[in-house]
Design a protein around this motif. Structure first.
Motif, PDB file in Angstrom:
ATOM      1  N   GLU A  40      -0.695 -44.611 -14.405  1.00 23.07           N
ATOM      2  CA  GLU A  40      -0.692 -44.924 -13.503  1.00 23.07           C
ATOM      3  C   GLU A  40      -1.993 -44.556 -12.803  1.00 23.07           C
ATOM      4  O   GLU A  40      -2.675 -44.862 -11.995  1.00 23.07           O
ATOM      5  CB  GLU A  40       0.370 -43.881 -12.626  1.00 23.07           C
ATOM      6  CG  GLU A  40       0.504 -43.971 -11.515  1.00 23.07           C
ATOM      7  CD  GLU A  40       1.143 -42.895 -10.672  1.00 23.07           C
ATOM      8  OE1 GLU A  40       1.198 -42.550  -9.359  1.00 23.07           O
ATOM      9  OE2 GLU A  40       1.895 -42.537 -11.647  1.00 23.07           O
ATOM     10  N   ALA A  41      -3.059 -43.343 -13.391  1.00 24.56           N
ATOM     11  CA  ALA A  41      -3.243 -42.662 -13.573  1.00 24.56           C
ATOM     12  C   ALA A  41      -5.174 -44.014 -13.992  1.00 24.56           C
ATOM     13  O   ALA A  41      -5.593 -43.777 -13.069  1.00 24.56           O
ATOM     14  CB  ALA A  41      -3.801 -41.669 -15.041  1.00 24.56           C
ATOM     15  N   VAL A  42      -4.578 -44.584 -14.478  1.00 22.26           N
ATOM     16  CA  VAL A  42      -5.634 -45.534 -15.055  1.00 22.26           C
ATOM     17  C   VAL A  42      -5.653 -46.485 -13.675  1.00 22.26           C
ATOM     18  O   VAL A  42      -7.158 -47.256 -13.635  1.00 22.26           O
ATOM     19  CB  VAL A  42      -5.151 -46.633 -15.998  1.00 22.26           C
ATOM     20  CG1 VAL A  42      -6.554 -47.290 -16.166  1.00 22.26           C
ATOM     21  CG2 VAL A  42      -5.620 -45.405 -17.655  1.00 22.26           C
ATOM     22  N   LEU A  43      -5.126 -46.830 -13.662  1.00 22.23           N
ATOM     23  CA  LEU A  43      -4.987 -47.779 -12.240  1.00 22.23           C
ATOM     24  C   LEU A  43      -5.503 -47.119 -11.213  1.00 22.23           C
ATOM     25  O   LEU A  43      -6.335 -47.814 -10.023  1.00 22.23           O
ATOM     26  CB  LEU A  43      -3.165 -48.438 -11.346  1.00 22.23           C
ATOM     27  CG  LEU A  43      -2.581 -49.051 -12.757  1.00 22.23           C
ATOM     28  CD1 LEU A  43      -1.743 -49.540 -11.876  1.00 22.23           C
ATOM     29  CD2 LEU A  43      -3.163 -50.418 -12.522  1.00 22.23           C
ATOM     30  N   ASN A  44      -4.993 -45.596 -11.095  1.00 20.71           N
ATOM     31  CA  ASN A  44      -6.124 -44.765  -9.742  1.00 20.71           C
ATOM     32  C   ASN A  44      -7.499 -45.305  -9.709  1.00 20.71           C
ATOM     33  O   ASN A  44      -7.926 -44.915  -9.455  1.00 20.71           O
ATOM     34  CB  ASN A  44      -5.173 -43.598  -9.085  1.00 20.71           C
ATOM     35  CG  ASN A  44      -3.976 -43.619  -8.912  1.00 20.71           C
ATOM     36  OD1 ASN A  44      -3.381 -44.706  -8.231  1.00 20.71           O
ATOM     37  ND2 ASN A  44      -3.284 -42.527  -9.528  1.00 20.71           N
TER      38      ASN A  44
END
Length: 370
Positions: A40-44
Motif C-alpha cells: 500500500e505504501a509503494v502504491l501511494n
C-alpha cells in the motif's frame, strides 16, 4: 490417587502442538498484513510522488529486487527511530506497529513466523487489556456456565437413562436416536426449539442472557437460568443419546463379569452392587468418552452462542469478522485478527484445562491409573 502420566503428557503435547499452530498462523497473518502495508505504501508513493517511485524502482532493479522488497529493505535498514506516516505512507491504526516490525526484522523478508506470532499474540492481549472493548471475564463466565450446565446435565441424564436401559428393550431405539441426532446440525435443533417454545408458545425468551430491564438480586440469577434453558437444552438434546448408549453398553458389560456374579451370590443388594462396583467402573470409561465429546460440544457451543446471542466466546469469534455495508460496493468483511487469535487461544486453553481435569478425575476413580 493415581496420576495418568502418559495421558496427561499426551494432553500437554496436544495442547502445545495446537498452541504452536496458533502462533505460526498468527505469525503468517502478521507477515501478510505487514507486506500489505508495504504494498500500500509503494502504491501511494507511485500515485503521489512519481519521482520518488522512479528512484526506488531504479535502485531496486540495480539490486535485483522488486520495489516492495527494496522499500522494505530501505525502511528496515533505516536508523531513524521516529515514525513519519506521511513520509513512509503507512495508513491505519496499525501503521506504527508494522513500521516497528519492519525496523526490527532487519531483512528483505520476515522468515521467523514463530517470533512474529508470539509478538502478535502478546500485542493482541495488551491491546484488549488497555482498550477494554469487550469484558473477557464476563465472556469466559458465560462460556463456562453454559458448557458446565450442558455437560453436567448430559452426564447425569446419560447415567440415569443408561442404567435404566441397560437391560431394556428400548436400547436399540436410543441407538437410532443417537445416530439421528449425530447427523443433525446443532443450530437446526436450536432453531426448532426457538420456533416452538419461544415464538409459537412464548414460554422461553428467544435470545439474550437477561431480560430488559434486568432484574435485581436472586431474581436476576433466576432470570439468567431461564434464558439458558433453551441453549443448554439444545446441547443436551444433541449429545445425551450417545452418553446413554455408552453407559448402557458399559453397564451391560459390567453386569456380566464374574465379580458382579460373585457379589450377587453373596446376597448383596442390587443397589449396593451398582453403586460400589458398576457405577465406578462405568465412570472410568465415561470420563474418557467425555473428553472427546467435550471438544465436539464446545464446537457446537460456538454456533449455539451466536444463535441465542449469549455473549460468550462464540459471539466474540463472530465479532472478529466485522461486516460493513458500503453502498457502492456491498458487504465488506474486515478481519479483526487481534480478537480472533485471543478467542482461539482462549478456546484451546479451556479445552485443555477441562480435559486435564477429567483425566485427573479418572485417576481419582481408578487407583490403578499411573
Amino acid at each position: 490417587m493415581g496420576v495418568p502420566v502418559r495421558t496427561v503428557s499426551r494432553l500437554v503435547a496436544i495442547y502445545l502442538s495446537v498452541l504452536l499452530v496458533i502462533v505460526i498462523v498468527a505469525g503468517a497473518t502478521s507477515n501478510k498484513i505487514m507486506w500489505d502495508h508495504v504494498h500500500e505504501a509503494v502504491l501511494n508513493i507511485q500515485s503521489f510522488n512519481p519521482y520518488l517511485y522512479s528512484e526506488l524502482e531504479r535502485n531496486a532493479t540495480s539490486e535485483g529486487l522488486t520495489v516492495e522488497e527494496y522499500y522494505y529493505k530501505l525502511i528496515a535498514g533505516s536508523n531513524s527511530n521516529t515514525m513519519n506516516l506521511e513520509e513512509f505512507m503507512f495508513s491505519g491504526s496499525d501503521g506504527e506497529y508494522y513500521y516497528r516490525l519492519l525496523k526490527e526484522s532487519g531483512g528483505i523478508r520476515t522468515d521467523n513466523l514463530l517470533l512474529m506470532g508470539i509478538d502478535l499474540l502478546r500485542k493482541s492481549f495488551d491491546y484488549y487489556r488497555e482498550n477494554p472493548k469487550y469484558d473477557f471475564a464476563h465472556v469466559i463466565k458465560v462460556t463456562l456456565a453454559v458448557m458446565g450446565l450442558a455437560m453436567v446435565l448430559t452426564l447425569l441424564l446419560g447415567l440415569f437413562l443408561g442404567f435404566r436401559l441397560a437391560n431394556g428393550r428400548f436400547l436399540g431405539t436410543v441407538e437410532g436416536l443417537a445416530r439421528f441426532f449425530n447427523g443433525l446440525p446443532s443450530w437446526w435443533i436450536g432453531a426448532v426449539l426457538i420456533a416452538v417454545f419461544a415464538v409459537e408458545l412464548g414460554v422461553f425468551p428467544i435470545a439474550g442472557l437477561r431480560s430488559t430491564p434486568p432484574k435485581e438480586g436472586f431474581g436476576d440469577f433466576i432470570d439468567i437460568l431461564w434464558h439458558l434453558i433453551l441453549p443448554v437444552s439444545t446441547l443436551v438434546f444433541v449429545y445425551v443419546w450417545e452418553f446413554v448408549v455408552t453407559v448402557a453398553h458399559e453397564v451391560r458389560n459390567e453386569l456380566g463379569k464374574p465379580y458382579v456374579l460373585t457379589e450377587r451370590a453373596k446376597g448383596l443388594p442390587e443397589g449396593l452392587i451398582y453403586r460400589k462396583h458398576v457405577l465406578r467402573n462405568v465412570s472410568i470409561v465415561l470420563s474418557s468418552f467425555t473428553v472427546q465429546k467435550f471438544v465436539e460440544m464446545f464446537t457446537d457451543y460456538i454456533v449455539i452462542d451466536v444463535l441465542f446471542g449469549l455473549g460468550g466466546l462464540g459471539t466474540l469469534l463472530r465479532a472478529s469478522f466485522v461486516r460493513t455495508i458500503v453502498p457502492a460496493i456491498g458487504v465488506v468483511v474486515r478481519f479483526d485478527y487481534r480478537l480472533f487469535f485471543v478467542v482461539t487461544l482462549s478456546i484451546a486453553t479451556i479445552t485443555f484445562l477441562f480435559s486435564l481435569l477429567l483425566e485427573l478425575t479418572k485417576g481419582l476413580l481408578d487407583p490403578r491409573v499411573s
